[in-house]
Design a protein around this motif. Structure first.
Motif, PDB file in Angstrom:
ATOM      1  N   GLN A  17       0.843  -1.191   0.000  1.00 25.38           N
ATOM      2  CA  GLN A  17       0.000   0.000   0.000  1.00 25.38           C
ATOM      3  C   GLN A  17       0.884   1.248   0.000  1.00 25.38           C
ATOM      4  O   GLN A  17       0.650   2.188  -0.767  1.00 25.38           O
ATOM      5  CB  GLN A  17      -0.922   0.004   1.218  1.00 25.38           C
ATOM      6  CG  GLN A  17      -1.835   1.205   1.277  1.00 25.38           C
ATOM      7  CD  GLN A  17      -2.737   1.191   2.496  1.00 25.38           C
ATOM      8  OE1 GLN A  17      -2.494   0.484   3.472  1.00 25.38           O
ATOM      9  NE2 GLN A  17      -3.793   1.977   2.446  1.00 25.38           N
ATOM     10  N   GLU A  21       1.082   4.051  -2.974  1.00 23.27           N
ATOM     11  CA  GLU A  21       0.735   5.437  -2.662  1.00 23.27           C
ATOM     12  C   GLU A  21       1.894   6.378  -2.986  1.00 23.27           C
ATOM     13  O   GLU A  21       1.673   7.490  -3.451  1.00 23.27           O
ATOM     14  CB  GLU A  21       0.317   5.556  -1.199  1.00 23.27           C
ATOM     15  CG  GLU A  21      -1.066   4.967  -0.963  1.00 23.27           C
ATOM     16  CD  GLU A  21      -1.497   4.963   0.485  1.00 23.27           C
ATOM     17  OE1 GLU A  21      -0.644   5.177   1.381  1.00 23.27           O
ATOM     18  OE2 GLU A  21      -2.689   4.726   0.732  1.00 23.27           O
ATOM     19  N   ARG A  26      -3.914   5.679  -5.838  1.00 23.69           N
ATOM     20  CA  ARG A  26      -4.839   5.612  -4.708  1.00 23.69           C
ATOM     21  C   ARG A  26      -5.253   4.160  -4.479  1.00 23.69           C
ATOM     22  O   ARG A  26      -5.628   3.457  -5.415  1.00 23.69           O
ATOM     23  CB  ARG A  26      -6.063   6.478  -4.992  1.00 23.69           C
ATOM     24  CG  ARG A  26      -6.882   6.752  -3.761  1.00 23.69           C
ATOM     25  CD  ARG A  26      -8.042   7.689  -4.095  1.00 23.69           C
ATOM     26  NE  ARG A  26      -9.218   7.037  -3.557  1.00 23.69           N
ATOM     27  CZ  ARG A  26     -10.261   6.643  -4.264  1.00 23.69           C
ATOM     28  NH1 ARG A  26     -10.326   6.870  -5.543  1.00 23.69           N
ATOM     29  NH2 ARG A  26     -11.276   6.054  -3.690  1.00 23.69           N
TER      30      ARG A  26
END
Length: 101
Positions: A17, A21, A26
């Motif tokens: 993640q 990012e 997103r």
């Protein structure tokens, strides 16, 4: 929404993640708190899933696959004791000195 990565460990999902990012994609984690249902549904169905928008899936999948790919990294030789060390290590296991890049 498409799942780009899934693992039994939320920490691993969080690593990817953060990578996505930082690349400007997103994303969000599905099933982040689903471990309570493990006795009632198959465990793999409770695994955290890293999801992205359909439009970002191809690029996100490429980034995740590249991060997971084994790299042929060169070994290095400790300049202090001469020990040959595998590339993924930043410290010599023989003398404890830190690798200079």
């Amino acid at each position: 929404m498409k799942t780009v990565y899934s693992a039994s460990n939320i920490s691993l999902v969080s690593v990817f993640q953060n990578i996505l990012e930082r690349c400007g994609i997103r994303c969000w984690v599905k099933n982040e708190f689903s471990s309570a249902g493990i006795d009632e549904i198959p465990p793999i169905e409770c695994w955290p899933q890293l999801c992205v928008d359909d439009d970002d899936y191809k690029e996100a999948k490429r980034i995740v696959d590249e991060a997971l790919a084994e790299k042929d990294l060169p070994v290095w030789k400790c300049p202090f004791c001469g020990e040959v060390i595998d590339a993924q290590f930043s410290e010599c296991w023989r003398c404890g000195k830190i690798r200079f890049l």
